[in-house]
Design a protein around this motif. Structure first.
Motif, mmCIF file in Angstrom:
data_model
loop_
_atom_site.group_PDB
_atom_site.id
_atom_site.type_symbol
_atom_site.label_atom_id
_atom_site.label_comp_id
_atom_site.label_asym_id
_atom_site.label_seq_id
_atom_site.Cartn_x
_atom_site.Cartn_y
_atom_site.Cartn_z
ATOM 1 N N ARG A 1 0.818 -1.221 0.000
ATOM 2 C CA ARG A 1 0.000 0.000 0.000
ATOM 3 C C ARG A 1 0.852 1.272 0.000
ATOM 4 N NH1 ARG A 1 -5.001 -1.124 0.088
ATOM 5 N NH2 ARG A 1 -5.853 -2.930 1.126
ATOM 6 N N GLU A 2 2.070 1.182 0.529
ATOM 7 C CA GLU A 2 2.960 2.354 0.559
ATOM 8 C C GLU A 2 3.175 2.934 -0.834
ATOM 9 O OE1 GLU A 2 4.561 4.325 2.861
ATOM 10 O OE2 GLU A 2 3.234 3.331 4.300
ATOM 11 N N TRP A 3 3.175 2.089 -1.838
ATOM 12 C CA TRP A 3 3.370 2.562 -3.216
ATOM 13 C C TRP A 3 2.251 3.530 -3.603
ATOM 14 C CZ3 TRP A 3 7.335 1.075 -6.685
ATOM 15 C CH2 TRP A 3 8.253 0.158 -6.159
ATOM 16 N N GLU A 4 1.038 3.248 -3.157
ATOM 17 C CA GLU A 4 -0.081 4.147 -3.444
ATOM 18 C C GLU A 4 -0.060 5.355 -2.504
ATOM 19 O OE1 GLU A 4 -4.951 4.135 -3.909
ATOM 20 O OE2 GLU A 4 -3.949 2.315 -3.221
ATOM 21 N N TYR A 5 0.189 5.116 -1.226
ATOM 22 C CA TYR A 5 0.220 6.220 -0.258
ATOM 23 C C TYR A 5 1.218 7.294 -0.677
ATOM 24 C CZ TYR A 5 -2.104 2.939 2.991
ATOM 25 O OH TYR A 5 -2.962 2.053 3.590
ATOM 26 N N ARG A 6 2.334 6.879 -1.247
ATOM 27 C CA ARG A 6 3.393 7.823 -1.656
ATOM 28 C C ARG A 6 3.164 8.392 -3.050
ATOM 29 N NH1 ARG A 6 8.930 5.212 0.768
ATOM 30 N NH2 ARG A 6 8.160 5.031 2.907
ATOM 31 N N GLY A 7 2.084 8.000 -3.706
ATOM 32 C CA GLY A 7 1.754 8.540 -5.015
ATOM 33 C C GLY A 7 2.562 7.954 -6.157
ATOM 34 N N ILE A 8 3.257 6.847 -5.903
ATOM 35 C CA ILE A 8 4.068 6.220 -6.943
ATOM 36 C C ILE A 8 3.162 5.503 -7.947
ATOM 37 C CG2 ILE A 8 5.907 4.554 -7.403
ATOM 38 C CD1 ILE A 8 6.814 5.145 -4.421
ATOM 39 N N VAL A 9 2.109 4.876 -7.432
ATOM 40 C CA VAL A 9 1.102 4.244 -8.288
ATOM 41 C C VAL A 9 -0.257 4.851 -7.946
ATOM 42 C CG1 VAL A 9 2.426 2.096 -8.452
ATOM 43 C CG2 VAL A 9 0.608 2.282 -6.745
ATOM 44 N N ASP A 10 -1.211 4.647 -8.846
ATOM 45 C CA ASP A 10 -2.543 5.216 -8.664
ATOM 46 C C ASP A 10 -3.471 4.334 -7.838
ATOM 47 O OD1 ASP A 10 -2.176 7.609 -10.394
ATOM 48 O OD2 ASP A 10 -1.804 6.052 -11.896
ATOM 49 N N ALA A 11 -3.223 3.035 -7.826
ATOM 50 C CA ALA A 11 -4.106 2.123 -7.096
ATOM 51 C C ALA A 11 -3.364 0.842 -6.732
ATOM 52 C CB ALA A 11 -5.332 1.781 -7.944
ATOM 53 N N VAL A 12 -3.749 0.277 -5.603
ATOM 54 C CA VAL A 12 -3.287 -1.042 -5.183
ATOM 55 C C VAL A 12 -4.520 -1.927 -5.077
ATOM 56 C CG1 VAL A 12 -2.307 -2.388 -3.278
ATOM 57 C CG2 VAL A 12 -1.216 -0.248 -3.982
ATOM 58 N N ILE A 13 -4.488 -3.034 -5.789
ATOM 59 C CA ILE A 13 -5.605 -3.962 -5.810
ATOM 60 C C ILE A 13 -5.112 -5.279 -5.224
ATOM 61 C CG2 ILE A 13 -7.296 -5.152 -7.257
ATOM 62 C CD1 ILE A 13 -5.423 -2.135 -8.599
ATOM 63 N N LEU A 14 -5.736 -5.695 -4.135
ATOM 64 C CA LEU A 14 -5.352 -6.927 -3.450
ATOM 65 C C LEU A 14 -6.451 -7.965 -3.640
ATOM 66 C CD1 LEU A 14 -4.021 -5.320 -0.157
ATOM 67 C CD2 LEU A 14 -2.726 -5.913 -2.223
ATOM 68 N N SER A 15 -6.066 -9.147 -4.070
ATOM 69 C CA SER A 15 -7.031 -10.202 -4.370
ATOM 70 C C SER A 15 -7.928 -10.522 -3.187
ATOM 71 C CB SER A 15 -6.307 -11.464 -4.836
ATOM 72 O OG SER A 15 -5.702 -11.218 -6.087
ATOM 73 N N GLY A 16 -7.364 -10.500 -1.991
ATOM 74 C CA GLY A 16 -8.161 -10.791 -0.813
ATOM 75 C C GLY A 16 -9.262 -9.780 -0.563
#
Length: 136
Positions: A52-67
């Protein structure tokens, strides 16, 4: 192509020296008005914070977790959830994964699939598809 979706485990959890290189590549991709997401078969919960840090830091636009979406790669539903999170059609997305079955599933869902084996190889492919120049 308007969407780049990348797996986490086996791709983005790479050695520490590759982390700045991924961030620089993603910044160049975003400059092309391409949405970026991470699609992981992670179940979610507190252990997913590094993802989730990747999204929190604005590096990616979304994090999608299968669970959390109720579908795992290589199912079409998992890829659809990622494309929907980016608001991009499946046919306009590229999926980067280190698992050949997930890459095949992405292609069968209508995406471009890239098998990640090494950062330098993947970078060349991403640069080619998104028309990006530079050193990463």
């Amino acid at each position: 192509m308007r969407g780049l979706i990348v797996d986490y485990v086996g791709v983005l959890d790479a050695p520490e020296e590759d982390q700045p290189r991924w961030r620089k590549l993603f910044a160049a991709v975003k400059e092309q008005d391409v949405a970026i997401g991470i699609l992981s078969n992670d179940p979610g919960g507190p252990e997913a914070e590094p993802i989730r840090e990747w999204e929190y830091r604005g590096i990616v636009d979304a994090v999608i977790l299968s669970g959390e979406v109720g579908a795992e790669k290589p199912s079409r539903e998992a890829f659809r959830a990622a494309a929907d999170a980016l608001d991009v059609p499946l046919s306009d997305c590229v999926m980067v994964d280190d698992n050949i079955y997930n890459v095949r599933g992405a292609v069968e869902a209508g995406m471009i699939g890239m098998l990640h084996t090494a950062f330098d190889r993947t970078t060349v492919e991403v640069q080619s598809v998104f028309n990006i120049e530079g050193e990463f």
